[in-house]
Design an enzyme around this catalytic site. Structure first.
Site, PDB file in Angstrom:
ATOM      1  N   LYS A   1       0.815  -1.185   0.000  1.00 45.86           N
ATOM      2  CA  LYS A   1       0.000   0.000   0.000  1.00 45.86           C
ATOM      3  C   LYS A   1       0.864   1.257   0.000  1.00 45.86           C
ATOM      4  O   LYS A   1       0.366   2.363  -0.221  1.00 45.86           O
ATOM      5  CB  LYS A   1      -0.869   0.023   1.274  1.00 45.86           C
ATOM      6  CG  LYS A   1      -1.773  -1.167   1.439  1.00 45.86           C
ATOM      7  CD  LYS A   1      -2.417  -1.127   2.830  1.00 45.86           C
ATOM      8  CE  LYS A   1      -3.103  -2.416   3.166  1.00 45.86           C
ATOM      9  NZ  LYS A   1      -3.551  -2.431   4.582  1.00 45.86           N
ATOM     10  N   GLY A   2       2.149   1.077   0.261  1.00 42.25           N
ATOM     11  CA  GLY A   2       3.046   2.208   0.521  1.00 42.25           C
ATOM     12  C   GLY A   2       3.174   3.230  -0.595  1.00 42.25           C
ATOM     13  O   GLY A   2       3.518   4.381  -0.340  1.00 42.25           O
TER      14      GLY A   2
ATOM     15  N   ASP B   1       7.414   2.629  -2.756  1.00 40.46           N
ATOM     16  CA  ASP B   1       7.720   3.646  -1.753  1.00 40.46           C
ATOM     17  C   ASP B   1       9.189   3.619  -1.345  1.00 40.46           C
ATOM     18  O   ASP B   1       9.848   4.640  -1.278  1.00 40.46           O
ATOM     19  CB  ASP B   1       6.815   3.496  -0.515  1.00 40.46           C
ATOM     20  CG  ASP B   1       6.834   2.081   0.087  1.00 40.46           C
ATOM     21  OD1 ASP B   1       7.494   1.176  -0.467  1.00 40.46           O
ATOM     22  OD2 ASP B   1       6.164   1.885   1.130  1.00 40.46           O
TER      23      ASP B   1
ATOM     24  N   ASP C   1      14.475  -1.375   0.467  1.00 38.72           N
ATOM     25  CA  ASP C   1      15.253  -1.529   1.702  1.00 38.72           C
ATOM     26  C   ASP C   1      16.239  -2.692   1.502  1.00 38.72           C
ATOM     27  O   ASP C   1      17.311  -2.503   0.953  1.00 38.72           O
ATOM     28  CB  ASP C   1      14.252  -1.765   2.836  1.00 38.72           C
ATOM     29  CG  ASP C   1      14.882  -1.873   4.215  1.00 38.72           C
ATOM     30  OD1 ASP C   1      16.078  -1.624   4.355  1.00 38.72           O
ATOM     31  OD2 ASP C   1      14.158  -2.223   5.170  1.00 38.72           O
TER      32      ASP C   1
ATOM     33  N   PHE D   1      14.098   3.821  10.349  1.00 38.27           N
ATOM     34  CA  PHE D   1      12.731   3.455   9.987  1.00 38.27           C
ATOM     35  C   PHE D   1      11.909   4.728   9.815  1.00 38.27           C
ATOM     36  O   PHE D   1      11.784   5.524  10.734  1.00 38.27           O
ATOM     37  CB  PHE D   1      12.104   2.526  11.029  1.00 38.27           C
ATOM     38  CG  PHE D   1      10.861   1.879  10.503  1.00 38.27           C
ATOM     39  CD1 PHE D   1      10.943   0.770   9.665  1.00 38.27           C
ATOM     40  CD2 PHE D   1       9.613   2.397  10.801  1.00 38.27           C
ATOM     41  CE1 PHE D   1       9.802   0.192   9.130  1.00 38.27           C
ATOM     42  CE2 PHE D   1       8.462   1.821  10.281  1.00 38.27           C
ATOM     43  CZ  PHE D   1       8.557   0.712   9.457  1.00 38.27           C
ATOM     44  N   VAL D   2      11.374   4.899   8.628  1.00 38.13           N
ATOM     45  CA  VAL D   2      10.641   6.134   8.320  1.00 38.13           C
ATOM     46  C   VAL D   2       9.169   5.844   8.024  1.00 38.13           C
ATOM     47  O   VAL D   2       8.807   4.740   7.607  1.00 38.13           O
ATOM     48  CB  VAL D   2      11.269   6.884   7.125  1.00 38.13           C
ATOM     49  CG1 VAL D   2      12.646   7.416   7.472  1.00 38.13           C
ATOM     50  CG2 VAL D   2      11.342   5.991   5.884  1.00 38.13           C
TER      51      VAL D   2
ATOM     52  N   ASP E   1       4.155   3.210   6.349  1.00 35.66           N
ATOM     53  CA  ASP E   1       3.459   2.980   7.619  1.00 35.66           C
ATOM     54  C   ASP E   1       4.337   2.319   8.674  1.00 35.66           C
ATOM     55  O   ASP E   1       5.376   1.749   8.388  1.00 35.66           O
ATOM     56  CB  ASP E   1       2.265   2.052   7.387  1.00 35.66           C
ATOM     57  CG  ASP E   1       2.716   0.610   7.159  1.00 35.66           C
ATOM     58  OD1 ASP E   1       3.557   0.376   6.271  1.00 35.66           O
ATOM     59  OD2 ASP E   1       2.255  -0.290   7.893  1.00 35.66           O
TER      60      ASP E   1
ATOM     61  N   ARG F   1       0.409   6.635   7.342  1.00 35.76           N
ATOM     62  CA  ARG F   1       0.521   6.739   5.884  1.00 35.76           C
ATOM     63  C   ARG F   1       0.036   8.099   5.391  1.00 35.76           C
ATOM     64  O   ARG F   1       0.375   8.541   4.306  1.00 35.76           O
ATOM     65  CB  ARG F   1      -0.340   5.654   5.206  1.00 35.76           C
ATOM     66  CG  ARG F   1       0.128   4.237   5.451  1.00 35.76           C
ATOM     67  CD  ARG F   1      -0.638   3.298   4.530  1.00 35.76           C
ATOM     68  NE  ARG F   1      -0.540   1.896   4.895  1.00 35.76           N
ATOM     69  CZ  ARG F   1       0.444   1.088   4.516  1.00 35.76           C
ATOM     70  NH1 ARG F   1       1.437   1.548   3.802  1.00 35.76           N
ATOM     71  NH2 ARG F   1       0.452  -0.185   4.884  1.00 35.76           N
TER      72      ARG F   1
HETATM   73  P1  IMP Z   1      12.471  -4.765   1.333  1.00 35.89           P
HETATM   74  O1  IMP Z   1      11.925  -6.066   0.830  1.00 35.89           O
HETATM   75  O2  IMP Z   1      13.313  -4.953   2.561  1.00 35.89           O
HETATM   76  O3  IMP Z   1      13.216  -3.974   0.267  1.00 35.89           O
HETATM   77  O4  IMP Z   1      11.282  -3.903   1.854  1.00 35.89           O
HETATM   78  C1  IMP Z   1      10.354  -3.395   1.022  1.00 35.89           C
HETATM   79  C2  IMP Z   1       9.117  -2.922   1.755  1.00 35.89           C
HETATM   80  O5  IMP Z   1       9.263  -2.847   3.175  1.00 35.89           O
HETATM   81  C3  IMP Z   1       8.808  -1.538   1.322  1.00 35.89           C
HETATM   82  O6  IMP Z   1       8.028  -1.534   0.169  1.00 35.89           O
HETATM   83  C4  IMP Z   1       8.071  -0.981   2.517  1.00 35.89           C
HETATM   84  O7  IMP Z   1       6.692  -1.276   2.400  1.00 35.89           O
HETATM   85  C5  IMP Z   1       8.646  -1.695   3.697  1.00 35.89           C
HETATM   86  N1  IMP Z   1       9.672  -0.843   4.364  1.00 35.89           N
HETATM   87  C6  IMP Z   1      11.018  -0.931   4.291  1.00 35.89           C
HETATM   88  N2  IMP Z   1      11.624   0.014   5.020  1.00 35.89           N
HETATM   89  C7  IMP Z   1      10.644   0.754   5.569  1.00 35.89           C
HETATM   90  C8  IMP Z   1      10.618   1.923   6.428  1.00 35.89           C
HETATM   91  O8  IMP Z   1      11.637   2.509   6.827  1.00 35.89           O
HETATM   92  N3  IMP Z   1       9.384   2.368   6.768  1.00 35.89           N
HETATM   93  C9  IMP Z   1       8.219   1.786   6.355  1.00 35.89           C
HETATM   94  N4  IMP Z   1       8.197   0.717   5.546  1.00 35.89           N
HETATM   95  C10 IMP Z   1       9.387   0.201   5.165  1.00 35.89           C
HETATM   96 MG    MG Z   2       6.058  -1.143  -0.016  1.00 34.39          MG
END
Ligand code: IMP
Ligand code: MG
Length: 182
Positions: free
Chosen positions: A42-43, A99, A102, A151-152, A158, A164
């Protein structure tokens, strides 16, 4: 400022300006085609809505909803698709709108999955890039901001489904765990 927020990392004005620039860049790069922008739910909702408005080439939108975080702040790396695309992307120019990248695990999974559907091109546009946390390398074509390992929330992002709606990207105050609660 919202009481759960420690400080604003990226202001509303800075976000709006950068999203305008991204939209212009995308409009130029896709001028001869009609791309489909896929919002990762949803981000990406706030980002996608603003990006669409600053993108002047004709384009369609669609959505994908992966799950991996189970409401916490650390990636599990286990990805499931909770909602799939409505339309076929075969032969289309696809732009994934996310969004934040990470660890990159979610994006890697999505790229592998979508490549099997034979799009003409497949690119990533992410608002935020936390590249210091990367576990799986993903090629990012459009990047709004590089951010540190914090963490943002806000502007679509969210913590446990909240915040959000904030119009800026903020760093949360330290969470009260049972251990450090006073
Ligand atoms: P990844 O698989 O670790 O790259 O994470 C991807 C998803 O984790 C993103 O699309 C976000 O929805 C969530 N995410 C990662 N870091 C943050 C953060 O700092 N705040 C909020 N959501 C996050
Ligand atoms: Mg996301």
């Amino acid at each position: 400022m919202h009481p759960a927020i420690d400080r604003v990392l990226i202001s509303r004005e800075t976000l709006q300006k950068r999203v305008q620039e991204l939209g212009q860049e995308i409009s130029h790069d896709y001028r001869d085609t009609c791309p489909v922008m896929i919002g990762i739910l949803k981000g990406s909702v706030q980002f996608l809505a603003d990006l669409m408005k600053s993108t002047t080439v004709d384009h369609s939108i669609d959505f994908l909803c992966p799950s991996s975080y189970a409401g916490g702040t650390k990636s599990t790396g286990i990805v499931r698709l909770l909602l799939d695309l409505r339309e076929s992307i075969e032969g289309k120019d696809v732009l994934l709108v996310e969004d934040i990248v990470d660890t990159g695990l979610t994006m890697s999974y999505l790229l592998d999955n979508l490549r099997t559907r034979r799009p003409r091109s497949l690119e990533i546009c992410t608002l935020l890039d936390k590249s210091v946390c990367r576990k799986s390398q993903v090629p990012i074509r459009y990047r709004g901001f590089e951010i540190p390992d914090e963490f943002v929330v806000g502007y679509g992002l969210d913590y446990k489904e909240l915040y959000r709606n904030l119009p800026y990207i903020g760093v949360m105050k330290p969470l009260k765990t049972e251990k450090n609660k006073k």
